[in-house]
Design a protein around this motif. Structure first.
Motif, PDB file in Angstrom:
ATOM      1  N   LEU A  82       0.833  -1.206   0.000  1.00 30.16           N
ATOM      2  CA  LEU A  82       0.000   0.000   0.000  1.00 30.16           C
ATOM      3  C   LEU A  82       0.863   1.249   0.000  1.00 30.16           C
ATOM      4  O   LEU A  82       0.638   2.179  -0.782  1.00 30.16           O
ATOM      5  CB  LEU A  82      -0.920  -0.012   1.224  1.00 30.16           C
ATOM      6  CG  LEU A  82      -1.837   1.197   1.425  1.00 30.16           C
ATOM      7  CD1 LEU A  82      -2.876   1.270   0.320  1.00 30.16           C
ATOM      8  CD2 LEU A  82      -2.525   1.126   2.783  1.00 30.16           C
ATOM      9  N   ARG A  83       1.881   1.275   0.860  1.00 34.31           N
ATOM     10  CA  ARG A  83       2.759   2.445   0.948  1.00 34.31           C
ATOM     11  C   ARG A  83       3.536   2.657  -0.348  1.00 34.31           C
ATOM     12  O   ARG A  83       3.726   3.789  -0.787  1.00 34.31           O
ATOM     13  CB  ARG A  83       3.757   2.268   2.104  1.00 34.31           C
ATOM     14  CG  ARG A  83       3.166   2.534   3.468  1.00 34.31           C
ATOM     15  CD  ARG A  83       4.255   2.823   4.488  1.00 34.31           C
ATOM     16  NE  ARG A  83       5.236   1.772   4.556  1.00 34.31           N
ATOM     17  CZ  ARG A  83       5.433   0.996   5.610  1.00 34.31           C
ATOM     18  NH1 ARG A  83       4.695   1.150   6.691  1.00 34.31           N
ATOM     19  NH2 ARG A  83       6.354   0.076   5.606  1.00 34.31           N
ATOM     20  N   LEU A  84       3.972   1.572  -0.947  1.00 39.66           N
ATOM     21  CA  LEU A  84       4.833   1.672  -2.120  1.00 39.66           C
ATOM     22  C   LEU A  84       4.048   2.034  -3.382  1.00 39.66           C
ATOM     23  O   LEU A  84       4.523   2.798  -4.219  1.00 39.66           O
ATOM     24  CB  LEU A  84       5.571   0.341  -2.327  1.00 39.66           C
ATOM     25  CG  LEU A  84       6.737   0.316  -3.309  1.00 39.66           C
ATOM     26  CD1 LEU A  84       7.788   1.364  -2.943  1.00 39.66           C
ATOM     27  CD2 LEU A  84       7.369  -1.082  -3.322  1.00 39.66           C
ATOM     28  N   ASN A  85       2.844   1.490  -3.512  1.00 36.70           N
ATOM     29  CA  ASN A  85       2.087   1.641  -4.751  1.00 36.70           C
ATOM     30  C   ASN A  85       1.081   2.787  -4.743  1.00 36.70           C
ATOM     31  O   ASN A  85       0.783   3.343  -5.805  1.00 36.70           O
ATOM     32  CB  ASN A  85       1.335   0.345  -5.060  1.00 36.70           C
ATOM     33  CG  ASN A  85       2.240  -0.756  -5.546  1.00 36.70           C
ATOM     34  OD1 ASN A  85       2.645  -0.765  -6.700  1.00 36.70           O
ATOM     35  ND2 ASN A  85       2.585  -1.690  -4.667  1.00 36.70           N
ATOM     36  N   ARG A  86       0.554   3.131  -3.582  1.00 33.49           N
ATOM     37  CA  ARG A  86      -0.585   4.049  -3.576  1.00 33.49           C
ATOM     38  C   ARG A  86      -0.359   5.351  -2.825  1.00 33.49           C
ATOM     39  O   ARG A  86      -1.163   6.271  -2.951  1.00 33.49           O
ATOM     40  CB  ARG A  86      -1.814   3.341  -2.977  1.00 33.49           C
ATOM     41  CG  ARG A  86      -2.261   2.160  -3.821  1.00 33.49           C
ATOM     42  CD  ARG A  86      -3.624   1.677  -3.413  1.00 33.49           C
ATOM     43  NE  ARG A  86      -4.198   0.815  -4.427  1.00 33.49           N
ATOM     44  CZ  ARG A  86      -5.451   0.371  -4.416  1.00 33.49           C
ATOM     45  NH1 ARG A  86      -6.257   0.725  -3.441  1.00 33.49           N
ATOM     46  NH2 ARG A  86      -5.899  -0.410  -5.376  1.00 33.49           N
ATOM     47  N   ILE A  87       0.713   5.427  -2.044  1.00 29.96           N
ATOM     48  CA  ILE A  87       0.931   6.608  -1.203  1.00 29.96           C
ATOM     49  C   ILE A  87       2.314   7.192  -1.468  1.00 29.96           C
ATOM     50  O   ILE A  87       3.306   6.469  -1.463  1.00 29.96           O
ATOM     51  CB  ILE A  87       0.786   6.253   0.292  1.00 29.96           C
ATOM     52  CG1 ILE A  87      -0.608   5.678   0.577  1.00 29.96           C
ATOM     53  CG2 ILE A  87       1.017   7.495   1.157  1.00 29.96           C
ATOM     54  CD1 ILE A  87      -0.789   5.194   2.004  1.00 29.96           C
ATOM     55  N   LEU A 113       9.571  -1.012  -7.122  1.00 33.36           N
ATOM     56  CA  LEU A 113       8.356  -1.607  -7.690  1.00 33.36           C
ATOM     57  C   LEU A 113       8.661  -2.678  -8.734  1.00 33.36           C
ATOM     58  O   LEU A 113       7.883  -3.620  -8.923  1.00 33.36           O
ATOM     59  CB  LEU A 113       7.487  -0.516  -8.325  1.00 33.36           C
ATOM     60  CG  LEU A 113       6.732   0.398  -7.367  1.00 33.36           C
ATOM     61  CD1 LEU A 113       6.013   1.498  -8.142  1.00 33.36           C
ATOM     62  CD2 LEU A 113       5.733  -0.396  -6.542  1.00 33.36           C
ATOM     63  N   LYS A 114       9.781  -2.511  -9.449  1.00 29.40           N
ATOM     64  CA  LYS A 114      10.223  -3.484 -10.457  1.00 29.40           C
ATOM     65  C   LYS A 114       9.176  -3.704 -11.549  1.00 29.40           C
ATOM     66  O   LYS A 114       8.994  -4.814 -12.048  1.00 29.40           O
ATOM     67  CB  LYS A 114      10.577  -4.827  -9.801  1.00 29.40           C
ATOM     68  CG  LYS A 114      11.701  -4.734  -8.792  1.00 29.40           C
ATOM     69  CD  LYS A 114      11.982  -6.074  -8.127  1.00 29.40           C
ATOM     70  CE  LYS A 114      13.087  -5.970  -7.106  1.00 29.40           C
ATOM     71  NZ  LYS A 114      13.346  -7.254  -6.415  1.00 29.40           N
ATOM     72  N   LYS A 115       8.479  -2.629 -11.921  1.00 27.75           N
ATOM     73  CA  LYS A 115       7.441  -2.744 -12.946  1.00 27.75           C
ATOM     74  C   LYS A 115       7.914  -2.269 -14.308  1.00 27.75           C
ATOM     75  O   LYS A 115       7.414  -2.701 -15.337  1.00 27.75           O
ATOM     76  CB  LYS A 115       6.202  -1.934 -12.536  1.00 27.75           C
ATOM     77  CG  LYS A 115       5.413  -2.531 -11.394  1.00 27.75           C
ATOM     78  CD  LYS A 115       4.174  -1.685 -11.108  1.00 27.75           C
ATOM     79  CE  LYS A 115       3.336  -2.296  -9.994  1.00 27.75           C
ATOM     80  NZ  LYS A 115       2.149  -1.454  -9.686  1.00 27.75           N
ATOM     81  N   LEU A 159       6.108  11.786  -6.288  1.00 28.07           N
ATOM     82  CA  LEU A 159       5.165  11.734  -7.403  1.00 28.07           C
ATOM     83  C   LEU A 159       5.516  10.689  -8.453  1.00 28.07           C
ATOM     84  O   LEU A 159       4.684  10.355  -9.291  1.00 28.07           O
ATOM     85  CB  LEU A 159       5.109  13.111  -8.085  1.00 28.07           C
ATOM     86  CG  LEU A 159       4.696  14.302  -7.211  1.00 28.07           C
ATOM     87  CD1 LEU A 159       4.664  15.572  -8.042  1.00 28.07           C
ATOM     88  CD2 LEU A 159       3.349  14.068  -6.555  1.00 28.07           C
ATOM     89  N   VAL A 160       6.718  10.127  -8.399  1.00 28.17           N
ATOM     90  CA  VAL A 160       7.231   9.329  -9.513  1.00 28.17           C
ATOM     91  C   VAL A 160       6.452   8.027  -9.736  1.00 28.17           C
ATOM     92  O   VAL A 160       6.395   7.518 -10.852  1.00 28.17           O
ATOM     93  CB  VAL A 160       8.749   9.041  -9.327  1.00 28.17           C
ATOM     94  CG1 VAL A 160       8.986   7.983  -8.248  1.00 28.17           C
ATOM     95  CG2 VAL A 160       9.404   8.639 -10.642  1.00 28.17           C
ATOM     96  N   THR A 161       5.828   7.484  -8.703  1.00 28.39           N
ATOM     97  CA  THR A 161       5.065   6.230  -8.859  1.00 28.39           C
ATOM     98  C   THR A 161       3.594   6.470  -9.183  1.00 28.39           C
ATOM     99  O   THR A 161       2.803   5.536  -9.174  1.00 28.39           O
ATOM    100  CB  THR A 161       5.162   5.378  -7.579  1.00 28.39           C
ATOM    101  OG1 THR A 161       4.665   6.138  -6.467  1.00 28.39           O
ATOM    102  CG2 THR A 161       6.600   4.959  -7.305  1.00 28.39           C
ATOM    103  N   ASN A 162       3.238   7.729  -9.469  1.00 34.91           N
ATOM    104  CA  ASN A 162       1.834   8.100  -9.705  1.00 34.91           C
ATOM    105  C   ASN A 162       0.925   7.625  -8.580  1.00 34.91           C
ATOM    106  O   ASN A 162      -0.062   6.916  -8.803  1.00 34.91           O
ATOM    107  CB  ASN A 162       1.327   7.526 -11.041  1.00 34.91           C
ATOM    108  CG  ASN A 162       1.917   8.231 -12.238  1.00 34.91           C
ATOM    109  OD1 ASN A 162       2.263   9.398 -12.164  1.00 34.91           O
ATOM    110  ND2 ASN A 162       2.053   7.511 -13.332  1.00 34.91           N
ATOM    111  N   PRO A 163       1.220   8.004  -7.343  1.00 33.31           N
ATOM    112  CA  PRO A 163       0.419   7.526  -6.216  1.00 33.31           C
ATOM    113  C   PRO A 163      -0.994   8.109  -6.253  1.00 33.31           C
ATOM    114  O   PRO A 163      -1.214   9.191  -6.810  1.00 33.31           O
ATOM    115  CB  PRO A 163       1.190   8.031  -4.998  1.00 33.31           C
ATOM    116  CG  PRO A 163       1.875   9.258  -5.487  1.00 33.31           C
ATOM    117  CD  PRO A 163       2.254   8.968  -6.912  1.00 33.31           C
ATOM    118  N   ASP A 164      -1.934   7.392  -5.656  1.00 27.27           N
ATOM    119  CA  ASP A 164      -3.300   7.911  -5.543  1.00 27.27           C
ATOM    120  C   ASP A 164      -3.366   9.023  -4.506  1.00 27.27           C
ATOM    121  O   ASP A 164      -4.214   9.912  -4.584  1.00 27.27           O
ATOM    122  CB  ASP A 164      -4.259   6.792  -5.121  1.00 27.27           C
ATOM    123  CG  ASP A 164      -4.246   5.629  -6.091  1.00 27.27           C
ATOM    124  OD1 ASP A 164      -4.301   5.878  -7.300  1.00 27.27           O
ATOM    125  OD2 ASP A 164      -4.174   4.473  -5.633  1.00 27.27           O
TER     126      ASP A 164
END
Length: 228
Positions: A82-87, A113-115, A159-164
């Motif tokens: 949650l912290r890594l992907n959304r916040i 994230l390794k995406k 902002l780099v991971t496009n968090p919600d």
């Protein structure tokens, strides 16, 4: 749609033989795409509230729901996800990695994230470094940057991971008024374009000009909530 729901949240800290009641039963809902400012004096509970919402700290009691997931019911891996992907976090003390330069600091969350491919990560990080106005300093390490420049790196990293959701603790505290305004303009633009939800804790009354919702907190209690 509510992206965050906080119900009856308390947070107590042990300070020697004394218990500090940092949050005293917070009820708060935050709509998706909102730009909210949380204001209050030092020690009022602003930072504690952000840390609880961001899963950095755990509430003593009550519930915090983010995107429909009740945080207290998630296991460690789910909380990390949650912290890594959304916040995204913008800390008052920057929390940059000293041995990495500005560009590498911005890349770091995406590499976790390794995406994306390394080339895609680099391209996106460079684009954000340019957006926050420090392209000429991208190969400088944090110790070689001013407070304002480090804050810009921290914002690009958030902002780099496009968090919600982006949680910003005193985002203008280390900036002059011009730089602070530029940073807030950038975040307002992203809020409008990407529908990113921003939550600021701040002493800076100028931040109110950018907010849609204002919350005042005092002694760990919500004193007032208003639409602007």
């Amino acid at each position: 749609m509510n992206i965050i729901e906080i119900k009856g949240v308390t947070k107590d800290y042990a300070l020697g033989s004394t218990t500090v009641h940092a949050l005293r039963g917070i009820d708060l809902t935050i709509e998706e795409g909102d730009l909210m400012t949380i204001m209050g004096p030092s020690g009022s509970g602003k930072t504690t509230l952000l840390n609880v919402v961001g899963c950095i700290d755990q509430a003593t009691s009550g519930s915090v729901t983010v995107h429909g997931d009740e945080v207290t019911k998630l296991n460690d891996r789910q909380v990390t996800d949650l912290r890594l992907n959304r916040i995204g976090f913008i800390f008052q003390t920057f929390n940059l990695i000293p041995v990495l330069n500005a560009l590498e600091n911005v890349e770091f969350p995406m590499l976790l994230l390794k995406k994306d491919s390394r080339a895609e990560v680099r391209k996106k990080a460079e684009r954000l470094i340019e957006a926050v106005g420090i392209r000429e300093y991208m190969h400088h390490r944090p110790a070689e940057l001013s407070g304002g420049q480090r804050q810009r790196v921290a914002i690009a990293r958030a902002l780099v991971t496009n968090p919600d959701i982006v949680l910003a603790d005193e985002p203008t505290a280390n900036l002059d008024s011009v730089t602070g305004g530029q940073i807030l303009d950038l975040m307002k633009e992203m809020n409008a374009r990407e529908k990113t939800t921003f939550i600021f804790s701040t002493h800076d009354a100028n931040v109110l000009k950018y907010a849609r919702t204002a919350v005042k907190i005092k002694d760990g209690i919500i004193a007032e909530k208003s639409r602007l």
